[in-house]
Design a protein around this motif. Structure first.
Motif, short mmCIF file in Angstrom:
data_model
loop_
_atom_site.label_atom_id
_atom_site.label_comp_id
_atom_site.label_asym_id
_atom_site.label_seq_id
_atom_site.Cartn_x
_atom_site.Cartn_y
_atom_site.Cartn_z
N HIS A 1 0.81 -1.21 0.00
CA HIS A 1 0.00 0.00 0.00
C HIS A 1 0.85 1.27 0.00
O HIS A 1 0.33 2.36 0.25
N GLY A 2 2.14 1.13 -0.27
CA GLY A 2 2.98 2.30 -0.50
C GLY A 2 3.24 3.16 0.71
O GLY A 2 3.34 4.39 0.60
N VAL A 3 3.37 2.57 1.88
CA VAL A 3 3.66 3.34 3.08
C VAL A 3 5.12 3.77 3.04
O VAL A 3 6.00 3.07 2.53
N ASP A 4 5.38 4.96 3.55
CA ASP A 4 6.75 5.49 3.60
C ASP A 4 7.67 4.49 4.30
O ASP A 4 7.33 3.97 5.37
N PRO A 5 8.86 4.19 3.73
CA PRO A 5 9.75 3.18 4.32
C PRO A 5 10.15 3.48 5.76
O PRO A 5 10.22 2.57 6.59
N VAL A 6 10.44 4.74 6.05
CA VAL A 6 10.83 5.08 7.42
C VAL A 6 9.68 4.80 8.39
O VAL A 6 9.86 4.21 9.47
N GLU A 7 8.50 5.23 7.99
CA GLU A 7 7.32 4.99 8.83
C GLU A 7 7.07 3.48 8.96
O GLU A 7 6.71 2.99 10.03
N SER A 8 7.28 2.74 7.87
CA SER A 8 7.07 1.30 7.89
C SER A 8 8.04 0.62 8.85
O SER A 8 7.65 -0.24 9.65
N ILE A 9 9.31 1.02 8.80
CA ILE A 9 10.31 0.41 9.68
C ILE A 9 10.01 0.73 11.14
O ILE A 9 10.07 -0.14 12.03
N SER B 1 7.14 1.53 12.48
CA SER B 1 5.94 0.81 12.90
C SER B 1 6.24 -0.67 13.16
O SER B 1 5.79 -1.25 14.17
N THR B 2 7.04 -1.27 12.29
CA THR B 2 7.36 -2.70 12.45
C THR B 2 8.19 -2.94 13.70
O THR B 2 7.95 -3.90 14.45
N VAL B 3 9.18 -2.07 13.96
CA VAL B 3 9.99 -2.22 15.16
C VAL B 3 9.14 -2.06 16.42
O VAL B 3 9.28 -2.82 17.39
N PHE B 4 8.26 -1.07 16.40
CA PHE B 4 7.39 -0.84 17.54
C PHE B 4 6.53 -2.08 17.84
O PHE B 4 6.48 -2.55 18.98
N TYR B 5 5.87 -2.59 16.80
CA TYR B 5 5.02 -3.76 17.02
C TYR B 5 5.85 -5.01 17.30
O TYR B 5 5.35 -5.95 17.94
N GLY B 6 7.11 -5.03 16.86
CA GLY B 6 7.97 -6.14 17.22
C GLY B 6 8.21 -6.20 18.71
O GLY B 6 8.13 -7.27 19.34
N PHE B 7 8.51 -5.04 19.32
CA PHE B 7 8.69 -5.00 20.77
C PHE B 7 7.40 -5.34 21.51
O PHE B 7 7.41 -6.03 22.52
N ILE B 8 6.28 -4.85 20.98
CA ILE B 8 4.98 -5.17 21.60
C ILE B 8 4.73 -6.67 21.54
O ILE B 8 4.26 -7.29 22.52
N HIS B 9 5.03 -7.27 20.40
CA HIS B 9 4.87 -8.72 20.26
C HIS B 9 5.69 -9.47 21.31
O HIS B 9 5.17 -10.35 22.01
N LEU B 10 6.95 -9.13 21.41
CA LEU B 10 7.84 -9.84 22.33
C LEU B 10 7.40 -9.65 23.77
O LEU B 10 7.41 -10.61 24.57
N ALA B 11 7.01 -8.44 24.13
CA ALA B 11 6.57 -8.19 25.50
C ALA B 11 5.31 -9.00 25.82
O ALA B 11 5.20 -9.61 26.90
N ALA B 12 4.38 -9.03 24.88
CA ALA B 12 3.13 -9.77 25.12
C ALA B 12 3.39 -11.27 25.20
O ALA B 12 2.84 -11.97 26.08
N VAL B 13 4.23 -11.78 24.31
CA VAL B 13 4.51 -13.22 24.29
C VAL B 13 5.20 -13.67 25.58
O VAL B 13 4.79 -14.64 26.23
N PHE B 14 6.24 -12.96 25.97
CA PHE B 14 7.00 -13.40 27.15
C PHE B 14 6.23 -13.18 28.45
O PHE B 14 6.33 -14.00 29.38
N SER B 15 5.44 -12.12 28.52
CA SER B 15 4.64 -11.93 29.74
C SER B 15 3.55 -12.99 29.83
O SER B 15 3.27 -13.52 30.92
N THR B 16 2.95 -13.33 28.70
CA THR B 16 1.92 -14.38 28.70
C THR B 16 2.53 -15.73 29.03
O THR B 16 1.95 -16.52 29.78
N TYR B 17 3.73 -15.99 28.49
CA TYR B 17 4.40 -17.26 28.79
C TYR B 17 4.75 -17.34 30.27
O TYR B 17 4.60 -18.41 30.90
N ALA B 18 5.21 -16.23 30.84
CA ALA B 18 5.53 -16.23 32.27
C ALA B 18 4.29 -16.49 33.11
O ALA B 18 4.33 -17.22 34.11
#
Length: 392
Positions: free
Chosen positions: A128-136, A138-155
């Motif tokens: 959908h042609g999102v700006d590369p900087v904004e895309s990176i 956003s992806t990094v942000f949601y990557g950290f959110i993913h990891l935090a949610a996964v490890f807290s749920t696993y704990a």
């Protein structure tokens, strides 16, 4: 009770997160652009995704079906993402699904799902042609959110699992302690019963026989007088004393119902995550083997409830009918459609059948385990009678 409330709080939190995901989907439809598919189809896809992840995490199905439902939720979440021009907050749904995977899959597999989710986010933004900087960013942000949610749920999942295992060990230790104390008390009662029987029972039996012989000899003489009356009175006293000894030995060999109820309540008190109700109707005393079998049955019922049922309440009811002593355990948790006996139930069944009893398991309307044992007979009385008959 605090642990039970904690479990309910976890369930309420999970339901609140699913409601939040539903709200994000509805908000996306209301304020965002229209999806590439009809709105009603996208809405059904959203409901199917959330419904699948709920059923996968509910524990109501076999593991194979849970994994199928989870796969359906994961694929439908990607479909939701790719059919919408702008992701908005839809990535939160991906985060939730990855976190739920901690309950169903190993951590390496869940991290693989996290990676696939991030690739899906990148691909959607590239398409959908999102700006590369904004895309990176956003992806990094949601990557950290993913990891935090996964490890807290696993704990959280590990804490719940370890707590359940600890409670199972507590039940085993408490049952072992109860049986050891019961064994010590039983050994002391049996020692006293044997001493009483050996010291008094045999002598009374001999006295009774001697008085009987004296009466027959006097009966052959003419000058019986009042001697026969005294001998008959002495014989009657000897019989009464022998009956009292017989009854006392029988009481010493038996386990009182009050003791059994206290033992069951003690085992029940070792499991804080369950509200266990122990009810004991008026029953006759049970012998030592039956008491041990009932304690082991209660231990197995409680352990299975903690391990498999996700129950909040368990009732243990001890009753007696004309011919059986019956222990019934019923919980309000998830009841499987079919019951497969593991080592615990198989061992309990063997123990019960050796005593002439029966073990039954039913799943409807609630999961119920019932142990029936024959009512204890007067074993000690029959032993004394046999010994009396064998005496010269």
């Amino acid at each position: 009770m605090m642990t039970v409330d904690h479990r309910r709080l976890e369930e309420y939190s999970g339901a609140a997160i699913l409601v939040l995901c539903l709200g994000i989907g509805v908000l996306t439809l209301l304020v965002g652009v229209e999806p590439f598919i009809p709105v009603w189809a996208w809405a059904l896809l959203l409901l199917g995704c959330l419904g699948s992840v709920f059923l996968a995490a509910s524990g109501m199905f076999a593991r194979r079906h849970q994994l199928m439902l989870y796969a359906a939720a994961l694929l439908s979440s990607w479909a939701l993402l790719f059919t919408m021009p702008h992701q908005g907050m839809l990535a939160v749904i991906l985060v939730v699904i990855a976190a739920v995977g901690s309950y169903l899959l190993s951590i390496p597999k869940v991290l693989g799902i996290v990676l696939l989710n991030l690739l899906a986010l990148i691909l959607q933004q590239v398409i959908h042609g999102v700006d590369p900087v904004e895309s990176i960013a956003s992806t990094v942000f949601y990557g950290f959110i993913h990891l935090a949610a996964v490890f807290s749920t696993y704990a959280l999942w590990r804490e719940t699992t370890l707590r359940a295992e600890l409670e199972q060990k507590n039940v085993e230790l408490e049952a072992a302690g109860v049986l050891l104390e019961h064994s010590a008390k039983t050994a002391e009662r049996l020692r006293i019963a044997r001493e009483l029987h050996d010291a008094i029972g045999h002598q009374l039996t001999v006295l009774n026989l001697e008085l009987e012989a004296a009466r027959h000899r006097l009966a052959a003489r003419a000058e019986v007088g009042d001697v026969t009356v005294h001998i008959e009175q002495a014989a009657e006293v000897a019989k009464e004393l022998l009956a009292d000894v017989r009854a006392t030995v029988g009481e010493l060999r038996a386990t009182e119902p009050g003791d059994l109820q206290a033992q069951l309540e003690r085992i029940a008190g070792s499991v804080p995550s369950l509200e266990i109700h122990v009810e004991t109707d008026a029953i006759a005393a049970v012998d030592d083997q039956q008491g041990t079998a009932l304690v082991r049955a209660a231990q197995e019922i409680i352990t299975n409830t903690v391990k498999h049922s996700e129950a909040r309440e368990l009732s243990l009811v001890l009753t007696q009918d004309a011919s059986h002593v019956i222990l019934t355990g019923t919980n309000d948790g998830l009841a499987p459609k079919t019951v497969t006996f593991g080592h615990g139930l198989t061992g309990l069944q063997e123990r019960v059948e050796l005593l002439g009893g029966q073990l039954s398991v039913t799943t409807s309307p609630c999961f119920t385990v019932q142990v029936q044992l024959p009512a204890a007979g007067s074993l000690s009385e029959s032993m004394l009678r046999d010994e009396e008959q064998a005496s010269p």
